[in-house]
Design a protein around this motif. Structure first.
Motif, mmCIF file in Angstrom:
data_model
loop_
_atom_site.group_PDB
_atom_site.id
_atom_site.type_symbol
_atom_site.label_atom_id
_atom_site.label_comp_id
_atom_site.label_asym_id
_atom_site.label_seq_id
_atom_site.Cartn_x
_atom_site.Cartn_y
_atom_site.Cartn_z
ATOM 1 N N GLY A 61 0.822 -1.201 0.000
ATOM 2 C CA GLY A 61 0.000 0.000 0.000
ATOM 3 C C GLY A 61 0.857 1.251 0.000
ATOM 4 O O GLY A 61 2.081 1.204 -0.173
ATOM 5 N N THR A 62 0.212 2.391 0.215
ATOM 6 C CA THR A 62 0.899 3.679 0.249
ATOM 7 C C THR A 62 0.974 4.172 1.687
ATOM 8 O O THR A 62 -0.058 4.370 2.347
ATOM 9 N N TYR A 63 2.201 4.345 2.170
ATOM 10 C CA TYR A 63 2.446 4.827 3.526
ATOM 11 C C TYR A 63 2.840 6.298 3.455
ATOM 12 O O TYR A 63 3.611 6.708 2.569
ATOM 13 N N THR A 64 2.332 7.086 4.382
ATOM 14 C CA THR A 64 2.706 8.503 4.448
ATOM 15 C C THR A 64 3.154 8.852 5.856
ATOM 16 O O THR A 64 2.597 8.360 6.848
ATOM 17 N N ILE A 74 6.016 18.582 6.462
ATOM 18 C CA ILE A 74 6.398 17.891 5.238
ATOM 19 C C ILE A 74 5.787 16.491 5.269
ATOM 20 O O ILE A 74 5.643 15.890 6.341
ATOM 21 N N THR A 75 5.414 15.970 4.091
ATOM 22 C CA THR A 75 4.850 14.617 3.976
ATOM 23 C C THR A 75 5.709 13.802 3.023
ATOM 24 O O THR A 75 6.019 14.248 1.912
ATOM 25 N N ILE A 76 6.064 12.610 3.468
ATOM 26 C CA ILE A 76 6.867 11.688 2.662
ATOM 27 C C ILE A 76 5.997 10.472 2.319
ATOM 28 O O ILE A 76 5.301 9.928 3.184
ATOM 29 N N TYR A 77 6.062 10.046 1.050
ATOM 30 C CA TYR A 77 5.244 8.932 0.561
ATOM 31 C C TYR A 77 6.132 7.729 0.254
ATOM 32 O O TYR A 77 7.152 7.854 -0.429
#
Length: 417
Positions: A61-64, A74-77
């Motif tokens: 999946g996609t973790y943020t 700040i957001t890291i994907y």
């Protein structure tokens, strides 16, 4: 208080992780951290990393990671794929009603792409389906069968294959005629003195459901020998010829009534005729049908008087006439033992009413000479005839062997068909 907003050398990264391995997803190590997966918060607040341990397909999946301080955020994907052999969720076996539509589902998780093949009794029945890259839950990879028949029953196998390996999942499909019973009443053949246990279990149940038992179409009385268990099984102890017949399991709730039926026969005994033909009183031109059903061991064969060359449990006459009046007898044979039963057919003329009413000004039904001589109609001629023929039938049933030529079925009533 920091005057520098959070920062990172990247804001998005793709990761392919083999099954069973672990991976630490890191974030900027200062500030307040919030981790999410596919938009849902994870119970991992306050840490600058998230650990995937012993990776499974469900970890894809996609973790943020969102980091905040007084100067900004700040957001890291992380886009995580889990690579390895396909995984198939166990599927339940399927029970379907004949002629209904069936969907067999194969729930798969796989990365990289997977080929899907369906097999019926180990023979491939569909082309491979190529799925797009990425771990996928595939609830709609289904095999559709329209209007199933008994030939469609058997073992269905969903085979999923990718570059890492192969997985299979078997699903048993059972086709039933009785649409609403998981266990329907079966035919039983027992020796004298044995105990019969008749089982009946509907597919679904609720608090309003009640189960009743009937024999030969009538309510079955319970006693010390005949009872219903706490599992709704009908138990008959010390069976004898009087127990031979057809048994019904009647299931009733607030919305509907359903039934299942089977027979009980006594070995080495004459068959019992549980549906004997019934007396009929018709007028010329009507349709006559007699039924005769029996239980026995071995299964009885049934024929009718003067139709001994045709085996059938039904006797039909189209457009009856006066000459069809008489006795109709069915015979049931199990092995060398025979039982018999009969009924009387009385055929009369239609009511004679003038179409215009002329000649019968009061538009009354014409009466027979017998009725004129007996205006009070104290004697029902048809009833008297039926009584006489029932007496003859009783004498016939006492005979040891069936009479192939019913000589007393001729004369004033004519020959039987």
């Amino acid at each position: 208080i920091s005057n520098t907003p959070p920062k990172a050398s990247f804001t998005s990264r793709n990761i392919s992780l083999p099954l069973g391995t672990q991976k630490k997803l890191t974030c900027w190590n200062a500030g307040r951290h919030g981790w999410q997966k596919d938009g849902k918060y994870l119970n991992f607040h306050g840490r600058y990393y998230y650990l995937i341990s012993r990776a499974r397909h469900s970890d894809a999946g996609t973790y943020t990671c969102t980091v905040r301080n007084s100067a900004g955020s700040i957001t890291i994907y992380y886009h995580v794929n889990i690579e390895g052999p396909p995984v198939i969720t166990k599927a339940d076996d399927v029970v379907a009603v004949e002629h209904s539509n069936v969907s067999l589902t194969c729930n798969i998780q796989s990365d990289p792409p997977v080929n899907i093949t369906w097999l019926h009794n180990n023979i491939a029945i569909s082309q491979n389906t190529i799925l797009r890259r990425g771990t996928q839950r595939l609830p709609n990879i289904a095999l559709q069968i329209v209007g199933v028949s008994k030939s469609d029953s058997g073992k269905y196998t969903c085979e999923a294959r990718n570059i890492y390996g192969r997985q299979i999942q078997a699903i048993a499909l059972r086709i039933i005629e009785e649409p609403l019973f998981e266990i329907g009443v079966k035919n039983h053949e027992l020796q004298y003195g044995e105990t019969a246990t008749l089982r009946c279990k509907p597919l679904t149940s609720d608090s309003s459901m009640k189960i009743f038992w009937r024999k030969n179409g009538k309510a079955l009385e319970m006693n010390d020998r005949i009872s219903v268990s706490n599992r709704n099984e009908l138990v008959i102890k010390n069976v004898s010829q009087e127990d031979c017949g057809e048994y019904y399991c009647v299931v009733k709730n607030d919305r509907s009534v359903i039934t299942s039926f089977g027979t009980l026969a006594i070995k080495d005994d004459p068959p019992c005729i549980f549906t004997p033909p019934q007396n009929l009183s018709l007028t010329v031109g009507m349709y006559a049908r007699f039924y005769c059903k029996a239980a026995g061991s071995p299964e009885p064969v049934i024929w009718w008087q003067n139709r001994s060359d045709t085996l059938s449990d039904v006797y039909e006459i189209q457009n009856v006439s006066i000459s069809d009046t008489g006795l109709y007898i069915c015979f049931a044979r199990s092995g060398r033992k025979i039982s018999k039963a009969g009924a009387f057919l009385n055929v009369g003329k239609p009511n004679a009413v003038s179409p215009t009413g002329k000649g019968n000004p009061e538009n009354k039904t014409a009466v027979s000479p017998t009725e004129k001589e007996n205006p009070e109609n104290k004697t029902d001629v048809a009833e008297e005839i039926i009584k006489k023929w029932n007496y003859i039938l009783l004498r016939l049933q006492e005979a040891k062997e069936p009479t192939q030529n019913c000589t007393f079925c001729t004369g004033q009533f004519g020959s039987k068909r």
